[in-house]
Structures are given as C-alpha cells and as structure tokens.
Design a protein around this motif. Sequence first.
Motif, PDB file in Angstrom:
ATOM      1  N   UNK A   1       0.783  -0.994  -0.045  1.00 26.11           N
ATOM      2  CA  UNK A   1       0.055  -0.223  -0.071  1.00 26.11           C
ATOM      3  C   UNK A   1       0.921   1.316  -0.006  1.00 26.11           C
ATOM      4  N   UNK A   2       0.417   2.593  -0.485  1.00 28.33           N
ATOM      5  CA  UNK A   2       0.996   3.632  -0.469  1.00 28.33           C
ATOM      6  C   UNK A   2       1.601   4.066   0.978  1.00 28.33           C
ATOM      7  N   UNK A   3       2.936   4.257   0.863  1.00 25.07           N
ATOM      8  CA  UNK A   3       3.665   4.545   2.267  1.00 25.07           C
ATOM      9  C   UNK A   3       3.685   3.441   3.256  1.00 25.07           C
ATOM     10  N   UNK A   4       3.542   2.380   2.895  1.00 20.73           N
ATOM     11  CA  UNK A   4       3.692   1.181   3.609  1.00 20.73           C
ATOM     12  C   UNK A   4       4.966   0.037   2.970  1.00 20.73           C
ATOM     13  N   UNK A   5       5.233  -0.902   3.799  1.00 19.04           N
ATOM     14  CA  UNK A   5       6.208  -1.825   3.386  1.00 19.04           C
ATOM     15  C   UNK A   5       5.482  -2.910   2.629  1.00 19.04           C
ATOM     16  N   UNK A   6       6.116  -3.686   1.915  1.00 20.02           N
ATOM     17  CA  UNK A   6       5.504  -4.891   1.122  1.00 20.02           C
ATOM     18  C   UNK A   6       5.070  -5.854   2.146  1.00 20.02           C
ATOM     19  N   UNK A   7       3.972  -6.354   2.291  1.00 26.68           N
ATOM     20  CA  UNK A   7       3.729  -7.488   2.963  1.00 26.68           C
ATOM     21  C   UNK A   7       2.960  -8.657   2.344  1.00 26.68           C
ATOM     22  N   UNK A   8       3.387  -9.785   3.017  1.00 27.53           N
ATOM     23  CA  UNK A   8       2.924 -11.357   2.436  1.00 27.53           C
ATOM     24  C   UNK A   8       1.549 -11.095   2.405  1.00 27.53           C
ATOM     25  N   UNK A   9       0.768 -11.844   1.142  1.00 29.45           N
ATOM     26  CA  UNK A   9      -0.525 -12.025   1.133  1.00 29.45           C
ATOM     27  C   UNK A   9      -0.964 -13.656   1.227  1.00 29.45           C
ATOM     28  N   UNK A  10      -0.352 -14.294   0.346  1.00 32.10           N
ATOM     29  CA  UNK A  10      -0.500 -15.668   0.234  1.00 32.10           C
ATOM     30  C   UNK A  10       0.763 -16.366  -0.665  1.00 32.10           C
ATOM     31  N   UNK A  11       0.682 -17.571  -0.343  1.00 23.49           N
ATOM     32  CA  UNK A  11       1.690 -18.558  -0.941  1.00 23.49           C
ATOM     33  C   UNK A  11       1.154 -19.998  -1.348  1.00 23.49           C
ATOM     34  N   UNK A  12       1.545 -20.510  -2.353  1.00 23.64           N
ATOM     35  CA  UNK A  12       1.287 -22.020  -2.252  1.00 23.64           C
ATOM     36  C   UNK A  12       2.819 -22.504  -2.963  1.00 23.64           C
ATOM     37  N   UNK A  13       2.797 -23.994  -2.382  1.00 21.13           N
ATOM     38  CA  UNK A  13       4.152 -24.641  -2.977  1.00 21.13           C
ATOM     39  C   UNK A  13       4.133 -24.885  -4.322  1.00 21.13           C
ATOM     40  N   UNK A  14       5.105 -25.865  -4.671  1.00 22.82           N
ATOM     41  CA  UNK A  14       5.229 -26.096  -6.075  1.00 22.82           C
ATOM     42  C   UNK A  14       4.015 -26.830  -6.812  1.00 22.82           C
ATOM     43  N   UNK A  15       3.643 -27.794  -6.008  1.00 25.09           N
ATOM     44  CA  UNK A  15       2.320 -28.397  -6.500  1.00 25.09           C
ATOM     45  C   UNK A  15       1.179 -28.345  -5.745  1.00 25.09           C
ATOM     46  N   UNK A  16       1.207 -27.068  -5.243  1.00 23.52           N
ATOM     47  CA  UNK A  16      -0.102 -26.463  -4.742  1.00 23.52           C
ATOM     48  C   UNK A  16      -0.933 -27.359  -3.567  1.00 23.52           C
ATOM     49  N   UNK A  17       0.000 -28.156  -2.915  1.00 22.69           N
ATOM     50  CA  UNK A  17      -0.706 -28.832  -1.981  1.00 22.69           C
ATOM     51  C   UNK A  17      -0.469 -28.025  -0.631  1.00 22.69           C
ATOM     52  N   UNK A  18       0.558 -27.079  -0.471  1.00 17.72           N
ATOM     53  CA  UNK A  18       0.750 -26.337   0.781  1.00 17.72           C
ATOM     54  C   UNK A  18       0.548 -25.100   0.695  1.00 17.72           C
TER      55      UNK A  18
END
Length: 124
Positions: free
Chosen positions: A40-57
């Motif tokens: 967001x403007x004026x803020x640090x980059x933050x994590x939203x979501x992630x998944x592993x290589x095969x999408x199971x995690x």
Amino acid sequence: QVQLVESGGGLVQAGGSSRLSCAASGDTFSRYAMGWFRQASGKEREFVAANGGHGTTTNYAGAVKGRFTISRDNAKNTVSLQMNSLKPEDTAVYYCAADYGGNVAGPPSEYDYWGQGTQVTVSS
C-alpha cells in the motif's frame, strides 16, 4: 530466469470480488513456490498468500484468510489470487513472486523473481 506478468485488478467496490492472475515463463514452474504480496502507498511490502510447487501447501496472511484463495495451474504456468469480500484496506499494488526454495512462509527477501505489480483499489 523466470518472468512473471500479473493481470487483473482495477477498481472494485467494498464487498466485491476481484481475481488476479500471474503468468510465468522461463523455467520449470513446479520448482517454485509462488506468492502474492502487496504494498500500500507509504507502507512496506507485505505477504498475502503463497503455495508450494505442487499447490498442496498454502499459507495466508491473517488479514486475508477466509477471503482470499491462491491457486495454481502447473500445466498453464499460472497462479491466481481470488479475492472476495474486499475491503478498502486491501487497496494496494499486488505483486506475484517466485521462490526457488519453495518455502511458502518465506519473507519477501527469499523470493527470487517478481512481477511488475498490478493495482487493486477498493472503494468504500
């Protein structure tokens, strides 16, 4: 080298939905954990979501858990972020990123490749 190109985003009303997509090229897609981050403007980059290589995690930030869903299609080399029940505080530039280490809980510094970002603006 991996190239990432985001699409989607734009202006949406609070309570609405939006879908972001990220197309990858350049290496074997399933080798990488894929993440979405936002800044967001004026803020640090933050994590939203992630998944592993095969999408199971998968891993989600607390602020989006239950509202956002990350998914990937290794056959098409794409990762998507479905965003529901959007709030004005979700307004940010959203980035797609690839982590060769495959850690779905890693900070931004662990990610090796980044897209150019796409703006999501949620109006109240």
